[in-house]
Design an enzyme around this catalytic site. Structure first.
Site, PDB file in Angstrom:
ATOM      1  N   GLU A  65     -22.503  31.426 -40.379  1.00 26.73           N
ATOM      2  CA  GLU A  65     -21.379  30.591 -39.954  1.00 26.73           C
ATOM      3  C   GLU A  65     -20.219  30.623 -40.950  1.00 26.73           C
ATOM      4  OE1 GLU A  65     -24.531  29.640 -39.915  1.00 26.73           O
ATOM      5  OE2 GLU A  65     -25.026  28.903 -37.906  1.00 26.73           O
ATOM      6  N   PHE A 128     -33.870  16.523 -34.869  1.00 28.12           N
ATOM      7  CA  PHE A 128     -33.916  17.894 -35.372  1.00 28.12           C
ATOM      8  C   PHE A 128     -32.508  18.491 -35.447  1.00 28.12           C
ATOM      9  CE2 PHE A 128     -34.343  22.520 -34.518  1.00 28.12           C
ATOM     10  CZ  PHE A 128     -34.941  22.854 -35.723  1.00 28.12           C
ATOM     11  N   GLN A 129     -32.198  19.083 -36.558  1.00 30.81           N
ATOM     12  CA  GLN A 129     -30.882  19.697 -36.825  1.00 30.81           C
ATOM     13  C   GLN A 129     -29.727  18.721 -36.638  1.00 30.81           C
ATOM     14  OE1 GLN A 129     -30.701  23.512 -34.673  1.00 30.81           O
ATOM     15  NE2 GLN A 129     -31.506  24.531 -36.494  1.00 30.81           N
ATOM     16  N   LYS A 178     -24.539  17.687 -27.316  1.00 25.95           N
ATOM     17  CA  LYS A 178     -25.035  18.631 -26.316  1.00 25.95           C
ATOM     18  C   LYS A 178     -25.153  18.005 -24.936  1.00 25.95           C
ATOM     19  CE  LYS A 178     -29.651  19.563 -26.644  1.00 25.95           C
ATOM     20  NZ  LYS A 178     -30.919  19.948 -27.327  1.00 25.95           N
ATOM     21  N   MET A 488     -13.698  38.463 -63.721  1.00 28.71           N
ATOM     22  CA  MET A 488     -12.794  37.418 -64.200  1.00 28.71           C
ATOM     23  C   MET A 488     -13.531  36.458 -65.127  1.00 28.71           C
ATOM     24  SD  MET A 488      -9.633  36.450 -64.016  1.00 28.71           S
ATOM     25  CE  MET A 488      -8.678  36.582 -62.494  1.00 28.71           C
TER      26      MET A 488
END
Lengths: 575, 194
Positions: A65, A128-129, A178, A488
């Site tokens: 993602e 969940f999630q 959802k 760097m």
């Protein structure tokens, strides 16, 4: 008109009843979306269920993602007026967007993130999630919405695009439960333009203040303009050029303002600040009138704050965001407005003039403090690679730089003529940005050459997107400037942290050619200057993405640089 | 120089808006002395009264950052204006029979009210400025404070006219004019000096 109005096919179509997912997708189309970067999961599956019904929406399945968020950012940055769109599922999917959203937020990039959320009935139960995506992203988005009713879906998406695009742009997140994706309701896309009492459009520039600025320009002996990303977002590059030519004012820029002014113009300075050109810093420090346009004036610009523009008598700041005025540096005159509008109205008030002594002085500094590199050891220098690359860019190529030495080299060794040709994470400094963002830039500009300049450190942070690039034949030409270390950080440790090298050795970077092969991506490597040009030619001739590894001098450093804690004139140059 | 500044903020009455405001203040490193939020004459609008302890430039930055929040309609720094800023204090004071008379005298001086009487304690309600509340607490402290709850200030500016009318905030209003004039006696802010 009356006759046609009577025809039955002119009667308004009855509102269609659609699922929330369909409404969201139709709304995206109404807002001009063509490309979505995303990743499916349990809480956004209704969106994905209906996605194939809209072939005008091209979905790119990223492999992480974060890559999706950066790709949406690169898409929007490289195509003025567009808004990047990214989908993610709830919980871990949405949380993986955070760095990408922060990157877009600090650099004012319009991105819409639509995250699946658990069902409204399950919110707050640690299902969940489930995670608090609104709370987790609050400080890295311009605004966010949790949709709670199906009838709000279309108006929310319309408002989100309005907020993302209007004024100082930024990312907006929509958390989409959802159950509402599946809920069926009437689809009416709001036709009225969005009017929010709490979010007014940017103000008109104040004419009295513009007149005062014109007067200060007339009286100035040593004027300098600094341009930031606001000039680019506003599309003010032409008015900026006109103003600087009319009054003969030299123009420098910030890292994110690179491209706002043509590098080859006789009045062009260079990047300012911490790793800016010495002659730009000298000009800023000697200026009596300094005009800052569309910039935040952060610590990378000012270095030590009290060393910034010490001789300035009139500091002028033009920015669309009132909160930027006086945040870091307090101006004497400020204008809150869109940069292009302000400059357009300022130009007729300004009288043509030329301060010969000042311009001669600047030319002298330009000669005394050139941005340069020296090759002491015969090893391949990164700047040599970039010069070869620039000679093949025809002034058209889009360059994405990652973060670190490669970023500064890419900013300084390309003579950018226009905005939108150099994209980088200047604000958050997100390593791993360039590679996925370059996918977005290429998707938005399929006819342009897109170079991704990165290091082996940043590249591997999001290298999974090789799969996305190869699958979709997104023909980005990737240049890994490989110095087998976090360059760097290594340079900082050598120069500012008592020379102790700690956790910077990347000798164990995988063989990038084999890695490219494993992903099916054409890959090449060299450590010889004479092979660089032919390799770039081969890469450009190849119809598809190419991974090029350049084993460069491991001790190549960024110069000029202002040592940490020092002031603008304490810059150290290559020697 | 730091001082307590009083910000009167009108916000959209939407879920999460308190979180957005509090989060912004925290993120920019400002210290909240008190924050109170409640409905207004308009159902769609809530008013937050925020007392922040900051310097003047910081206050200006806080104001500008807050007004950038999409749910914030307007923000008004009313520090130093002729305003009425009141807090509500509920305090349970140890007040056995022998000391009750003295305590009741104090309450009368502060125009407080006894709202609950128990064998050994009183619950007293006092309203007024933060300073007045502080004074009252100091004076009753020797008798023994069992517990206390303070509301934080809510404030309005004095005079006939509403300081901010929501109808003024139609589309097209100049953002620089969104927050009302700076408090009296102060130089124009950094956005205004020419």
């Amino acid at each position: 008109m009356a006759a046609t109005a009577a025809r039955t096919d002119q009667t308004p179509e009855p509102a269609r009843r659609l699922t929330g997912a369909q409404i969201a997708l139709e709304s995206l189309i109404r807002e001009g979306t063509e490309t979505i970067f995303g990743y499916p999961g349990g809480a956004n599956l209704w969106l994905y269920r209906y996605l194939p019904e809209y072939p005008q929406l091209r979905h790119i399945l990223v492999r992480h993602e974060q890559g999706g968020a950066h790709a949406a950012d690169g898409f929007a940055r490289s195509k003025r007026g567009s808004v990047g769109v990214v989908f993610a599922t709830s919980g871990p999917g949405a949380l993986n967007l955070v760095t990408g959203l922060a990157t877009a937020y600090l650099d004012s990039v319009p991105v819409i993130a639509i995250t699946g959320q658990v069902a409204t009935t399950a919110i707050g139960t640690d299902s969940f999630q489930e995670s608090d995506v609104i709370g987790s992203t609050m400080s890295v988005v311009k605004h966010s919405y949790l949709i709670t009713r199906a009838e709000d879906i279309a108006p929310t998406i319309k408002e989100a695009f309005h907020v993302a695009r209007t004024g100082r742009p930024g990312p907006v997140l929509i958390d989409f439960p959802k159950d509402l994706q599946a809920a069926v309701t009437e689809f009416n896309y709001p036709e009225e333009p969005i009017r929010l009492r709490s979010f007014p459009p940017p103000p008109r520039p104040d004419a009295a203040r513009l007149r005062r600025i014109a007067q200060l320009i007339r009286e100035a002996k040593r004027p300098v303009i600094l341009a930031g990303r606001g000039v680019i977002i506003s599309g003010a590059e032409e008015t900026l050029l006109e103003l600087s030519h009319k009054a003969n004012i030299p123009v420098g820029w910030t890292l994110l303002g690179t491209g706002a002014y043509p590098v080859t113009d006789p009045l062009a300075l260079q990047m300012v600040g911490f790793m800016g050109a010495g002659y730009t810093n000298k000009a800023v420090c000697d200026a009596d009138v300094l005009i800052m346009i569309g910039m935040r004036c952060d610590d990378r610009v000012t270095t030590k704050l009290d060393s910034f523009a010490p001789r300035v008598e009139h500091l002028i700041h033009i920015d669309i965001d009132p909160a930027e005025i006086g945040k870091n540096v307090v101006p004497h005159v400020s204008v809150v407005a869109d940069a292009d509008t302000a400059l357009r109205e300022l130009i007729p008030m300004v009288e043509p003039k030329r301060e010969h002594e000042w311009l001669t002085q600047i030319d002298q500094w330009r000669e005394e403090h050139p941005v340069r590199f020296l090759n002491h050891n015969g090893l391949l220098q990164p700047q040599e690679v970039l010069e070869e690359m620039y000679s093949r860019s025809q002034d058209e190529a889009i360059v994405l730089a990652d973060v670190g030495q490669n970023q500064i080299w890419a900013a300084l060794w390309f003579r950018y003529s226009r905005p939108g040709l150099f994209l980088n994470s200047g604000g958050t400094g997100t390593m791993g940005y360039a590679f996925p963002a370059s996918m977005g830039a290429k998707m938005a500009n399929p006819d342009k050459t897109v170079f991704c300049v990165t290091g082996e450190g940043g590249f591997v942070m999001n290298m999974q997107e090789m799969a996305t690039m190869v699958e979709n034949n997104i023909a980005v030409k990737v240049l890994v400037l490989n110095n087998r270390s976090l360059g760097m950080v290594r340079q900082f440790q050598d120069d500012f942290y008592e020379g102790v090298r700690s956790a910077v050795d990347l000798s164990f970077t995988p063989d990038l050619v084999k890695l490219g092969d494993a992903f099916g991506m054409k890959a090449m490597t060299t450590d010889k200057l004479e092979e660089v040009g032919p390799m770039l030619d081969a890469a450009l001739a190849h119809d598809g993405p190419v991974l090029m590894n350049f084993d460069i001098d491991p001790l190549a450093n960024v110069y000029p640089i202002v040592p940490l804690g020092k002031g603008m004139l304490d810059f150290v140059e290559a020697e | 120089m730091s001082q307590t500044r009083l910000l009167s903020v009108l916000v959209e009455n939407k879920p999460g808006v308190l979180h957005r405001v509090a989060s912004m203040i925290r993120r920019r490193g400002f210290n909240i002395d008190s924050l109170s939020v409640g409905p207004t004459e308009d159902d769609s609008v809530s008013r937050m009264t925020i007392a922040v302890h900051v310097g003047k430039q910081q206050a200006e930055q806080a104001t500008k950052q807050l007004s950038k929040l999409v749910d914030v309609i307007t923000i008004d720094d009313i520090t130093g204006l002729r305003n009425v800023a009141h807090e509500l204090l509920l305090i349970r004071i140890h007040a056995p029979a022998g000391q009750r008379r003295e305590i009741l005298d104090l309450i009368a001086i502060f125009r407080g009210r006894v709202v609950d009487v128990a064998p050994n304690t009183l619950i007293v309600e006092v309203t007024g400025s933060t300073e007045k509340i502080d004074n009252f607490i100091e004076l009753v402290h020797p008798y023994g404070i069992k517990e206390a709850a303070r509301s934080g200030a809510v404030a309005l500016v004095r005079g006939d006219e509403a300081r901010i009318r929501l109808v003024d905030f139609e589309i097209g209003t100049d953002v620089t004019e969104r927050s009302a004039a700076p408090a009296q006696g102060e130089a124009a802010d950094t956005t205004g000096t020419v």
